[in-house]
Design a protein around this motif. Sequence first.
Motif, mmCIF file in Angstrom:
data_model
loop_
_atom_site.group_PDB
_atom_site.id
_atom_site.type_symbol
_atom_site.label_atom_id
_atom_site.label_comp_id
_atom_site.label_asym_id
_atom_site.label_seq_id
_atom_site.Cartn_x
_atom_site.Cartn_y
_atom_site.Cartn_z
ATOM 1 N N TYR A 268 16.478 18.688 -46.864
ATOM 2 C CA TYR A 268 15.620 20.054 -46.613
ATOM 3 C C TYR A 268 14.157 19.515 -46.362
ATOM 4 C CZ TYR A 268 19.596 21.909 -49.581
ATOM 5 O OH TYR A 268 20.571 22.179 -49.988
ATOM 6 N N LEU A 269 14.004 18.549 -45.782
ATOM 7 C CA LEU A 269 12.593 17.968 -45.376
ATOM 8 C C LEU A 269 12.739 17.226 -44.150
ATOM 9 C CD1 LEU A 269 11.230 16.809 -48.919
ATOM 10 C CD2 LEU A 269 10.432 18.316 -47.381
ATOM 11 N N PRO A 270 11.855 17.201 -43.357
ATOM 12 C CA PRO A 270 11.678 16.623 -42.047
ATOM 13 C C PRO A 270 12.317 15.100 -42.044
ATOM 14 C CG PRO A 270 9.696 17.700 -42.244
ATOM 15 C CD PRO A 270 10.410 17.553 -43.652
ATOM 16 N N GLU A 271 12.711 14.723 -41.028
ATOM 17 C CA GLU A 271 13.253 13.364 -40.797
ATOM 18 C C GLU A 271 12.146 12.362 -41.121
ATOM 19 O OE1 GLU A 271 13.186 9.610 -38.852
ATOM 20 O OE2 GLU A 271 11.814 11.337 -38.208
ATOM 21 N N GLY A 272 10.825 12.510 -41.066
ATOM 22 C CA GLY A 272 9.912 11.461 -41.422
ATOM 23 C C GLY A 272 9.384 11.420 -43.079
ATOM 24 N N PHE A 273 10.559 12.363 -43.946
ATOM 25 C CA PHE A 273 10.268 12.326 -45.245
ATOM 26 C C PHE A 273 10.434 10.823 -45.833
ATOM 27 C CE2 PHE A 273 12.889 13.271 -49.342
ATOM 28 C CZ PHE A 273 11.816 13.402 -50.056
ATOM 29 N N TYR A 274 9.499 10.376 -46.591
ATOM 30 C CA TYR A 274 9.524 8.865 -46.841
ATOM 31 C C TYR A 274 11.023 8.498 -47.367
ATOM 32 C CZ TYR A 274 8.875 9.835 -51.982
ATOM 33 O OH TYR A 274 8.941 10.347 -53.275
ATOM 34 N N VAL A 275 11.443 9.262 -48.319
ATOM 35 C CA VAL A 275 13.064 8.959 -49.081
ATOM 36 C C VAL A 275 14.032 8.821 -47.721
ATOM 37 C CG1 VAL A 275 14.570 9.885 -50.367
ATOM 38 C CG2 VAL A 275 12.319 10.207 -51.056
ATOM 39 N N SER A 276 13.884 9.817 -46.848
ATOM 40 C CA SER A 276 14.959 9.645 -45.555
ATOM 41 C C SER A 276 14.498 8.267 -44.961
ATOM 42 C CB SER A 276 14.672 10.814 -44.845
ATOM 43 O OG SER A 276 15.147 12.121 -45.615
ATOM 44 N N ARG A 277 13.485 8.040 -44.675
ATOM 45 C CA ARG A 277 13.088 6.619 -43.884
ATOM 46 C C ARG A 277 13.600 5.526 -44.805
ATOM 47 N NH1 ARG A 277 9.017 7.127 -39.914
ATOM 48 N NH2 ARG A 277 9.861 8.987 -38.725
ATOM 49 N N TRP A 278 13.433 5.646 -45.952
ATOM 50 C CA TRP A 278 13.718 4.332 -46.922
ATOM 51 C C TRP A 278 15.351 4.553 -47.094
ATOM 52 C CZ3 TRP A 278 9.050 4.706 -50.876
ATOM 53 C CH2 TRP A 278 7.803 4.458 -50.069
ATOM 54 N N GLU B 208 17.447 4.355 -45.021
ATOM 55 C CA GLU B 208 17.890 3.945 -43.511
ATOM 56 C C GLU B 208 17.835 2.382 -43.723
ATOM 57 O OE1 GLU B 208 16.773 3.718 -39.076
ATOM 58 O OE2 GLU B 208 16.194 5.382 -40.172
ATOM 59 N N PRO B 209 18.944 1.794 -43.947
ATOM 60 C CA PRO B 209 19.142 0.027 -43.885
ATOM 61 C C PRO B 209 17.933 -0.403 -42.818
ATOM 62 C CG PRO B 209 21.070 1.111 -44.171
ATOM 63 C CD PRO B 209 20.487 2.216 -44.065
ATOM 64 N N GLY B 210 17.252 -1.232 -43.178
ATOM 65 C CA GLY B 210 16.516 -1.978 -42.393
ATOM 66 C C GLY B 210 15.081 -1.326 -41.931
ATOM 67 N N ARG B 211 15.077 0.226 -42.146
ATOM 68 C CA ARG B 211 13.874 0.735 -41.553
ATOM 69 C C ARG B 211 12.665 0.271 -42.344
ATOM 70 N NH1 ARG B 211 13.433 5.983 -38.469
ATOM 71 N NH2 ARG B 211 11.267 6.142 -37.849
ATOM 72 N N ALA B 212 12.622 0.471 -43.935
ATOM 73 C CA ALA B 212 11.299 0.291 -44.544
ATOM 74 C C ALA B 212 11.117 -1.260 -44.647
ATOM 75 C CB ALA B 212 12.054 0.637 -46.023
ATOM 76 N N GLU B 213 12.193 -1.986 -44.576
ATOM 77 C CA GLU B 213 12.056 -3.689 -44.474
ATOM 78 C C GLU B 213 11.229 -3.990 -43.077
ATOM 79 O OE1 GLU B 213 15.985 -3.057 -46.564
ATOM 80 O OE2 GLU B 213 14.852 -1.914 -45.143
ATOM 81 N N ALA B 214 11.555 -3.139 -42.072
ATOM 82 C CA ALA B 214 10.669 -3.484 -40.901
ATOM 83 C C ALA B 214 9.285 -2.771 -40.797
ATOM 84 C CB ALA B 214 11.431 -2.953 -39.602
ATOM 85 N N ASP B 215 9.229 -1.690 -41.299
ATOM 86 C CA ASP B 215 7.884 -1.265 -41.799
ATOM 87 C C ASP B 215 7.173 -2.100 -42.743
ATOM 88 O OD1 ASP B 215 5.722 0.451 -41.816
ATOM 89 O OD2 ASP B 215 6.845 1.868 -43.183
ATOM 90 N N PHE B 216 7.704 -2.270 -43.853
ATOM 91 C CA PHE B 216 6.970 -3.047 -44.831
ATOM 92 C C PHE B 216 6.626 -4.512 -44.427
ATOM 93 C CE2 PHE B 216 8.796 -1.021 -48.783
ATOM 94 C CZ PHE B 216 8.352 0.273 -48.460
#
Length: 311
Positions: A140-150, A152-160
């Motif tokens: 119920y939240l936009p795609e950029g919601f932090y939980v949605s981003r985290w 996704e395998p690899g997304r947070a790893e690349a960001d962090f």
Amino acid sequence: MDQIQHKFIEANGLKLHIAEIGTGPLVVVFLHGFPEIWYTWRHQMIAVANAGYRAIAPDYRGYGLSDPPPEPEKTSFSDLVSDLFAILDALSIHRVFLICKDFGARPACLFSLLHPERVSGAVTLGVPFMPPSPSAFHKYLPEGFYVSRWLEPGRAEADFGRLDVKTVVRNIYILFSRSEIPIAGEDQEIMDLVEPSTPLPAWFTEEDLAIYGALYEKSGFQTALQVPYRSIHEVFNIPDPKVEIPVLLIMGEKDYILKFPGMGDYIRSGQVKVVVPNLEIKYLPEGTHFVHEQFPDQVNQLILAFLNNHS
């Protein structure tokens, strides 16, 4: 802080770290959230120990000084419940109070449902006990919601991975201390939401950050991203999930969690009492998501009043 002792417990094939202070038959176990480790409870542990309780704060598997699981990508909330059970048995502790923060509410709730004879009562901060069903907030939240981003395998790893570990923890503490849900734009990552010049919250020191940074240097974020974020679809087959023990919910009025879809109404309408009939709720008007670190004296008073009432 020097009076807090540290030891390791063999549990489910892992060496799990616990911090401990105080003695006596009345035991309080503290369960942290993310990006926290045992250290987040430093103020509360000393307060309850001074009041005559034995305080124990574990690092979850893969967090802080605890061993990582052999397959972090398969770690689940059920593992955290099993670890808590094993820790209590290893220490020959039959019954405890649970104090939990953020996603720590889920293992605390599950433990209270599965082993009610082991729990005298619970205090939860920032997140209420909820039915043990898969989380759906991200739908119920936009795609950029932090939980949605985290999720996704690899997304947070690349960001962090663009930053040093201490800066990652710093940014998350700043983001989660705000009253708005962290949501990135299409051309942003979550770490981009914090300007490098942004100061830490006044109640969180550079020394505190250094301790967190050193512990995450050891553990990394692999297990921490798996639980809670990549385990939110876990299914628990618990018929009639009703927590019968007394529970205190402490919420900061400025906690961004209250803006999750339906969350504020779930708490304020009394719907939460379907799951937790014996529930008391206390609000701190200026409190944010880290209310126990932000206003430790006020939170300690609420916790001690609850413990004393139900001991």
